[in-house]
Design a protein around this motif. Structure first.
Motif, PDB file in Angstrom:
ATOM      1  N   VAL A  36       0.836  -1.192   0.000  1.00  0.00           N
ATOM      2  CA  VAL A  36       0.000   0.000   0.000  1.00  0.00           C
ATOM      3  C   VAL A  36       0.879   1.254   0.000  1.00  0.00           C
ATOM      4  O   VAL A  36       1.984   1.255   0.534  1.00  0.00           O
ATOM      5  CB  VAL A  36      -0.992   0.036   1.186  1.00  0.00           C
ATOM      6  N   THR A  37       0.342   2.293  -0.622  1.00  0.00           N
ATOM      7  CA  THR A  37       1.042   3.570  -0.702  1.00  0.00           C
ATOM      8  C   THR A  37       0.118   4.666  -0.186  1.00  0.00           C
ATOM      9  O   THR A  37      -1.028   4.771  -0.620  1.00  0.00           O
ATOM     10  CB  THR A  37       1.443   3.871  -2.159  1.00  0.00           C
ATOM     11  N   ALA A  38       0.643   5.438   0.758  1.00  0.00           N
ATOM     12  CA  ALA A  38      -0.072   6.604   1.292  1.00  0.00           C
ATOM     13  C   ALA A  38       0.635   7.853   0.780  1.00  0.00           C
ATOM     14  O   ALA A  38       1.657   7.762   0.109  1.00  0.00           O
ATOM     15  CB  ALA A  38      -0.085   6.565   2.818  1.00  0.00           C
ATOM     16  N   ARG A  39       0.114   8.995   1.123  1.00  0.00           N
ATOM     17  CA  ARG A  39       0.685  10.264   0.679  1.00  0.00           C
ATOM     18  C   ARG A  39       2.150  10.398   1.088  1.00  0.00           C
ATOM     19  O   ARG A  39       2.963  10.919   0.345  1.00  0.00           O
ATOM     20  CB  ARG A  39      -0.142  11.410   1.252  1.00  0.00           C
ATOM     21  N   ASP A  40       2.505   9.886   2.274  1.00  0.00           N
ATOM     22  CA  ASP A  40       3.854  10.101   2.802  1.00  0.00           C
ATOM     23  C   ASP A  40       4.693   8.841   2.970  1.00  0.00           C
ATOM     24  O   ASP A  40       5.700   8.853   3.660  1.00  0.00           O
ATOM     25  CB  ASP A  40       3.775  10.850   4.126  1.00  0.00           C
ATOM     26  N   GLY A  41       4.297   7.736   2.357  1.00  0.00           N
ATOM     27  CA  GLY A  41       5.102   6.522   2.453  1.00  0.00           C
ATOM     28  C   GLY A  41       4.373   5.303   1.940  1.00  0.00           C
ATOM     29  O   GLY A  41       3.193   5.365   1.579  1.00  0.00           O
ATOM     30  N   SER A  42       5.087   4.194   1.910  1.00  0.00           N
ATOM     31  CA  SER A  42       4.504   2.951   1.417  1.00  0.00           C
ATOM     32  C   SER A  42       5.110   1.766   2.150  1.00  0.00           C
ATOM     33  O   SER A  42       6.125   1.900   2.839  1.00  0.00           O
ATOM     34  CB  SER A  42       4.738   2.824  -0.087  1.00  0.00           C
ATOM     35  N   GLY A  43       4.477   0.609   2.005  1.00  0.00           N
ATOM     36  CA  GLY A  43       4.998  -0.599   2.622  1.00  0.00           C
ATOM     37  C   GLY A  43       4.024  -1.750   2.530  1.00  0.00           C
ATOM     38  O   GLY A  43       2.905  -1.612   2.035  1.00  0.00           O
ATOM     39  N   TRP A  44       4.484  -2.903   3.011  1.00  0.00           N
ATOM     40  CA  TRP A  44       3.672  -4.123   3.025  1.00  0.00           C
ATOM     41  C   TRP A  44       2.846  -4.170   4.297  1.00  0.00           C
ATOM     42  O   TRP A  44       3.379  -4.005   5.391  1.00  0.00           O
ATOM     43  CB  TRP A  44       4.571  -5.354   2.942  1.00  0.00           C
ATOM     44  N   VAL A  45       1.544  -4.415   4.146  1.00  0.00           N
ATOM     45  CA  VAL A  45       0.591  -4.399   5.256  1.00  0.00           C
ATOM     46  C   VAL A  45      -0.330  -5.608   5.113  1.00  0.00           C
ATOM     47  O   VAL A  45      -0.769  -5.921   4.003  1.00  0.00           O
ATOM     48  CB  VAL A  45      -0.257  -3.096   5.207  1.00  0.00           C
ATOM     49  N   PRO A  46      -0.652  -6.305   6.221  1.00  0.00           N
ATOM     50  CA  PRO A  46      -1.657  -7.361   6.107  1.00  0.00           C
ATOM     51  C   PRO A  46      -2.954  -6.768   5.556  1.00  0.00           C
ATOM     52  O   PRO A  46      -3.432  -5.737   6.028  1.00  0.00           O
ATOM     53  CB  PRO A  46      -1.847  -7.852   7.546  1.00  0.00           C
ATOM     54  N   VAL A  47      -3.499  -7.411   4.543  1.00  0.00           N
ATOM     55  CA  VAL A  47      -4.666  -6.862   3.836  1.00  0.00           C
ATOM     56  C   VAL A  47      -5.852  -6.649   4.765  1.00  0.00           C
ATOM     57  O   VAL A  47      -6.656  -5.757   4.542  1.00  0.00           O
ATOM     58  CB  VAL A  47      -5.031  -7.723   2.611  1.00  0.00           C
ATOM     59  N   ARG A  48      -5.941  -7.392   5.850  1.00  0.00           N
ATOM     60  CA  ARG A  48      -7.079  -7.222   6.771  1.00  0.00           C
ATOM     61  C   ARG A  48      -7.060  -5.861   7.467  1.00  0.00           C
ATOM     62  O   ARG A  48      -8.050  -5.438   8.038  1.00  0.00           O
ATOM     63  CB  ARG A  48      -7.124  -8.361   7.780  1.00  0.00           C
ATOM     64  N   HIS A  49      -5.917  -5.156   7.420  1.00  0.00           N
ATOM     65  CA  HIS A  49      -5.819  -3.821   8.012  1.00  0.00           C
ATOM     66  C   HIS A  49      -6.271  -2.724   7.047  1.00  0.00           C
ATOM     67  O   HIS A  49      -6.266  -1.547   7.410  1.00  0.00           O
ATOM     68  CB  HIS A  49      -4.384  -3.531   8.454  1.00  0.00           C
ATOM     69  N   VAL A  50      -6.648  -3.113   5.832  1.00  0.00           N
ATOM     70  CA  VAL A  50      -7.038  -2.146   4.802  1.00  0.00           C
ATOM     71  C   VAL A  50      -8.501  -2.357   4.425  1.00  0.00           C
ATOM     72  O   VAL A  50      -8.916  -3.476   4.145  1.00  0.00           O
ATOM     73  CB  VAL A  50      -6.159  -2.301   3.533  1.00  0.00           C
ATOM     74  N   ASP A  51      -9.276  -1.288   4.428  1.00  0.00           N
ATOM     75  CA  ASP A  51     -10.659  -1.364   3.959  1.00  0.00           C
ATOM     76  C   ASP A  51     -10.640  -1.147   2.451  1.00  0.00           C
ATOM     77  O   ASP A  51     -10.607  -0.011   1.975  1.00  0.00           O
ATOM     78  CB  ASP A  51     -11.524  -0.309   4.647  1.00  0.00           C
ATOM     79  N   THR A  52     -10.632  -2.247   1.717  1.00  0.00           N
ATOM     80  CA  THR A  52     -10.564  -2.172   0.258  1.00  0.00           C
ATOM     81  C   THR A  52     -11.933  -1.917  -0.362  1.00  0.00           C
ATOM     82  O   THR A  52     -12.024  -1.703  -1.568  1.00  0.00           O
ATOM     83  CB  THR A  52      -9.955  -3.458  -0.336  1.00  0.00           C
ATOM     84  N   THR A  53     -12.997  -1.920   0.456  1.00  0.00           N
ATOM     85  CA  THR A  53     -14.333  -1.664  -0.086  1.00  0.00           C
ATOM     86  C   THR A  53     -14.668  -0.178  -0.104  1.00  0.00           C
ATOM     87  O   THR A  53     -15.612   0.229  -0.770  1.00  0.00           O
ATOM     88  CB  THR A  53     -15.420  -2.408   0.727  1.00  0.00           C
ATOM     89  N   SER A  54     -13.912   0.623   0.646  1.00  0.00           N
ATOM     90  CA  SER A  54     -14.165   2.068   0.627  1.00  0.00           C
ATOM     91  C   SER A  54     -13.495   2.686  -0.603  1.00  0.00           C
ATOM     92  O   SER A  54     -12.568   2.122  -1.166  1.00  0.00           O
ATOM     93  CB  SER A  54     -13.649   2.728   1.913  1.00  0.00           C
ATOM     94  N   SER A  55     -13.997   3.818  -1.011  1.00  0.00           N
ATOM     95  CA  SER A  55     -13.428   4.501  -2.170  1.00  0.00           C
ATOM     96  C   SER A  55     -13.097   5.932  -1.783  1.00  0.00           C
ATOM     97  O   SER A  55     -14.009   6.718  -1.550  1.00  0.00           O
ATOM     98  CB  SER A  55     -14.413   4.476  -3.335  1.00  0.00           C
TER      99      SER A  55
END
Length: 110
Positions: A36-55
């Motif tokens: 995942v990439t955010a405005r100020d950095g990126s890295g590997w994250v367990p997918v369960r920590h990411v809400d992939t259904t939100s836009s």
């Protein structure tokens, strides 16, 4: 430690709950992780920590990508186990904290 762990050459990043992220590829070696990439950095994250259904996608919870190097035979203290991802948050005797993979650890239950 039953094996050495070398930290990859990339800067660690701490994601905060609510951070907007771009979701990339899933890791082939560690299938619980997505890049995942955010405005100020990126890295590997367990997918369960990411809400992939939100836009756009957002972090559900905070997550720190910090890994620590360790050598075979070194003693580390387990602080938080994440068996679903295959990693453990540990503290070294010098006080540094970060993730180590299960496969590099030897648990002492004594």
């Amino acid at each position: 430690m039953r094996a050495d762990h070398t930290v990859p050459d990339r800067a660690p990043h701490r994601f905060e709950a609510g951070d907007t992220v771009a979701v990339g590829k899933r890791d082939t070696e560690w299938p619980a992780f997505v890049f995942v990439t955010a405005r100020d950095g990126s890295g590997w994250v367990p997918v369960r920590h990411v809400d992939t259904t939100s836009s756009p996608p957002r972090m559900r919870t905070a997550y720190d990508t910090q890994e620590i190097p360790a050598s075979e035979g070194e003693v580390v203290h387990l602080l938080r186990d994440d068996p679903e991802s295959g990693w453990v948050w540990c503290r070294k005797t010098d006080g540094r904290e970060g993730w180590l993979p299960h496969r590099a650890l030897e648990l002492n239950r004594g």
